[in-house]
Design a protein around this motif. Structure first.
Motif, PDB file in Angstrom:
ATOM      1  N   SER A   8      33.636  40.114  45.753  1.00  0.00           N
ATOM      2  CA  SER A   8      32.997  41.428  45.726  1.00  0.00           C
ATOM      3  C   SER A   8      33.855  42.461  46.449  1.00  0.00           C
ATOM      4  CB  SER A   8      31.609  41.345  46.374  1.00  0.00           C
ATOM      5  OG  SER A   8      30.750  40.519  45.616  1.00  0.00           O
ATOM      6  N   PHE A   9      34.398  42.070  47.598  1.00  0.00           N
ATOM      7  CA  PHE A   9      35.246  42.980  48.373  1.00  0.00           C
ATOM      8  C   PHE A   9      36.469  43.417  47.565  1.00  0.00           C
ATOM      9  CE2 PHE A   9      39.180  42.970  50.952  1.00  0.00           C
ATOM     10  CZ  PHE A   9      39.015  44.178  51.599  1.00  0.00           C
ATOM     11  N   VAL A  10      37.132  42.460  46.907  1.00  0.00           N
ATOM     12  CA  VAL A  10      38.339  42.769  46.138  1.00  0.00           C
ATOM     13  C   VAL A  10      38.013  43.712  44.972  1.00  0.00           C
ATOM     14  CG1 VAL A  10      40.080  41.775  44.596  1.00  0.00           C
ATOM     15  CG2 VAL A  10      39.593  40.694  46.809  1.00  0.00           C
ATOM     16  N   GLU A  11      36.875  43.502  44.322  1.00  0.00           N
ATOM     17  CA  GLU A  11      36.512  44.344  43.182  1.00  0.00           C
ATOM     18  C   GLU A  11      36.162  45.771  43.625  1.00  0.00           C
ATOM     19  OE1 GLU A  11      36.752  43.598  39.850  1.00  0.00           O
ATOM     20  OE2 GLU A  11      37.856  41.958  40.777  1.00  0.00           O
ATOM     21  N   VAL A  12      35.479  45.901  44.755  1.00  0.00           N
ATOM     22  CA  VAL A  12      35.181  47.248  45.255  1.00  0.00           C
ATOM     23  C   VAL A  12      36.479  47.961  45.623  1.00  0.00           C
ATOM     24  CG1 VAL A  12      34.035  48.601  47.049  1.00  0.00           C
ATOM     25  CG2 VAL A  12      32.864  46.635  46.036  1.00  0.00           C
ATOM     26  N   ALA A  13      37.398  47.223  46.246  1.00  0.00           N
ATOM     27  CA  ALA A  13      38.692  47.815  46.599  1.00  0.00           C
ATOM     28  C   ALA A  13      39.455  48.217  45.335  1.00  0.00           C
ATOM     29  CB  ALA A  13      39.507  46.816  47.415  1.00  0.00           C
ATOM     30  N   ARG A  14      39.320  47.431  44.296  1.00  0.00           N
ATOM     31  CA  ARG A  14      40.031  47.697  43.049  1.00  0.00           C
ATOM     32  C   ARG A  14      39.529  48.966  42.376  1.00  0.00           C
ATOM     33  NH1 ARG A  14      38.925  43.952  37.778  1.00  0.00           N
ATOM     34  NH2 ARG A  14      40.081  45.168  36.226  1.00  0.00           N
ATOM     35  N   PHE A  15      38.213  49.142  42.316  1.00  0.00           N
ATOM     36  CA  PHE A  15      37.635  50.282  41.617  1.00  0.00           C
ATOM     37  C   PHE A  15      37.365  51.475  42.530  1.00  0.00           C
ATOM     38  CE2 PHE A  15      37.177  48.610  37.464  1.00  0.00           C
ATOM     39  CZ  PHE A  15      36.876  47.254  37.575  1.00  0.00           C
ATOM     40  N   GLY A  16      37.275  51.225  43.838  1.00  0.00           N
ATOM     41  CA  GLY A  16      36.923  52.298  44.761  1.00  0.00           C
ATOM     42  C   GLY A  16      35.516  52.790  44.538  1.00  0.00           C
ATOM     43  N   ASN A  17      34.686  51.931  43.970  1.00  0.00           N
ATOM     44  CA  ASN A  17      33.336  52.358  43.599  1.00  0.00           C
ATOM     45  C   ASN A  17      32.423  51.133  43.529  1.00  0.00           C
ATOM     46  OD1 ASN A  17      31.172  52.900  41.380  1.00  0.00           O
ATOM     47  ND2 ASN A  17      31.872  54.955  41.989  1.00  0.00           N
ATOM     48  N   PHE A  18      31.313  51.178  44.266  1.00  0.00           N
ATOM     49  CA  PHE A  18      30.396  50.050  44.305  1.00  0.00           C
ATOM     50  C   PHE A  18      29.724  49.812  42.948  1.00  0.00           C
ATOM     51  CE2 PHE A  18      29.542  48.360  48.651  1.00  0.00           C
ATOM     52  CZ  PHE A  18      30.599  49.018  49.302  1.00  0.00           C
ATOM     53  N   THR A  19      29.389  50.915  42.245  1.00  0.00           N
ATOM     54  CA  THR A  19      28.679  50.778  40.982  1.00  0.00           C
ATOM     55  C   THR A  19      29.542  50.102  39.925  1.00  0.00           C
ATOM     56  OG1 THR A  19      27.364  52.754  41.439  1.00  0.00           O
ATOM     57  CG2 THR A  19      27.489  52.028  39.151  1.00  0.00           C
ATOM     58  N   ARG A  20      30.788  50.548  39.806  1.00  0.00           N
ATOM     59  CA  ARG A  20      31.684  49.963  38.809  1.00  0.00           C
ATOM     60  C   ARG A  20      32.004  48.508  39.148  1.00  0.00           C
ATOM     61  NH1 ARG A  20      36.843  52.891  36.917  1.00  0.00           N
ATOM     62  NH2 ARG A  20      36.663  51.139  35.472  1.00  0.00           N
ATOM     63  N   ALA A  21      32.168  48.224  40.443  1.00  0.00           N
ATOM     64  CA  ALA A  21      32.444  46.842  40.855  1.00  0.00           C
ATOM     65  C   ALA A  21      31.267  45.925  40.533  1.00  0.00           C
ATOM     66  CB  ALA A  21      32.759  46.799  42.345  1.00  0.00           C
ATOM     67  N   ALA A  22      30.059  46.422  40.739  1.00  0.00           N
ATOM     68  CA  ALA A  22      28.869  45.629  40.442  1.00  0.00           C
ATOM     69  C   ALA A  22      28.784  45.338  38.945  1.00  0.00           C
ATOM     70  CB  ALA A  22      27.614  46.362  40.913  1.00  0.00           C
ATOM     71  N   GLU A  23      29.105  46.313  38.126  1.00  0.00           N
ATOM     72  CA  GLU A  23      29.086  46.108  36.675  1.00  0.00           C
ATOM     73  C   GLU A  23      30.120  45.057  36.266  1.00  0.00           C
ATOM     74  OE1 GLU A  23      27.738  50.681  35.457  1.00  0.00           O
ATOM     75  OE2 GLU A  23      29.818  50.000  35.198  1.00  0.00           O
TER      76      GLU A  23
END
Length: 310
Positions: A8-23
């Protein structure tokens, strides 16, 4: 800290956005936020600067990112290697075992193996040791659990001893004990009504030879039964029988006593063809058998030991 939190941390860092990372992770945003919050709490540091326009890494987050990526990559590598080694996606194991082992050790081994690797196709052949070695030689089996090994066949098979166990005298738990002490002699056993196995059993040959060496003839009330039938007849008080100690596990209807002066033992080994490399699934089955044998030895006490323990 766990792999889900790191992912989850890596995906949020990748997108810079919690919503897009969650999707991307197919998670509800509140679940993703809780994972990041739990990770920050475990590490004792904030990992993101949160703002309306997005989330950027803090100094702590920037330090963690390469470590997290490496840990996730290592975890995926391990998962793939284990999947290939264990043949999780496909495979087949053809296992042979003697009747005694089928109702004891093999039952637990196959249960454990199937629970861990349900996609592997299992085949079981139940025969005496000599027949199982013939099946191995003919390419009909991948592995066989045997109780005899012929030195002349060492060039055709790899034979690895697993367990050494005593043969014990069993009687019904509902009947009076057949011995006063904790052991009984073969002379005393010969005077008791006995249930003996089919002549195809290696056990039958071993016990017949022991009686001949002692110079006594047993009183036989029933001859030619298979293992499961012998145990049931003994439970019902029809007579006594000489069996491997292994079959007593989880059978409260039976009582056992050790043989005095004539300790009869057998060695249980796992055999495979010497000229065929085992598949990944077969190798995992071999390891499962070894683990199961170790567990059995621990449960059986003095009547069983691991081969090589002396």
């Amino acid at each position: 800290m766990n792999l889900e939190q790191l992912r989850s941390f890596v995906e949020v860092a990748r997108f810079g956005n919690f919503t897009r990372a969650a999707e991307e992770l197919y998670l509800a945003q509140p679940s993703l936020s809780r994972q990041i919050a739990a990770l920050e709490q475990d590490l004792g540091a904030e990992l993101f600067h949160r703002a309306r326009g997005g989330s950027t890494l803090t100094v702590a987050g920037e330090s963690l990112l390469p470590l997290a990526r490496r840990m996730l990559a290592d975890a995926e590598s391990v998962r793939r290697e284990l999947a290939e080694l264990a043949g999780l996606e496909r495979g087949r194991v053809r296992l042979g075992a003697t009747p005694t082992l089928c109702i004891s050790l093999v039952a637990e081994v196959l249960s454990a193996f199937h629970a861990a690797h349900p996609a592997i196709e299992l085949h079981l052949s139940e025969h005496g040791s000599r027949h199982l070695l013939d099946q191995l030689a003919g390419g009909e089996l991948d592995l066989a659990l045997i109780t005899t090994s012929d030195a002349s066949s060492a060039d055709r098979f790899t034979v690895s001893p697993l367990l050494v166990e005593e043969l014990v005298v069993i009687s019904s738990a509902g009947s009076p004990p057949v011995a006063v002490g904790d052991a009984i002699t073969l002379d005393e056993v010969a005077r008791l009504p006995q249930i003996v196995f089919s002549s195809s059993y290696d056990l039958r040959a071993a016990t017949d030879a022991a009686f001949r060496a002692t110079g006594v003839t047993p009183e036989v009330v029933l001859e030619g039964a298979e293992m499961d039938a012998v145990l049931r007849f003994v439970e019902r008080g029809l007579g006594v029988a000489i069996v491997p100690a292994m079959v007593l596990l989880d059978r409260p209807g039976l009582r056992s006593v050790r043989l005095a002066g004539h300790a009869l033992e057998r060695t249980i080994s796992v055999a495979g063809p010497a000229d065929v490399a085992p598949t990944a699934a077969v190798e995992v089955m071999r390891r499962t058998i070894t683990a199961g044998a170790t567990a059995f030895a621990a449960r059986a006490g003095a009547t069983m030991r691991l081969a090589g323990d002396g």
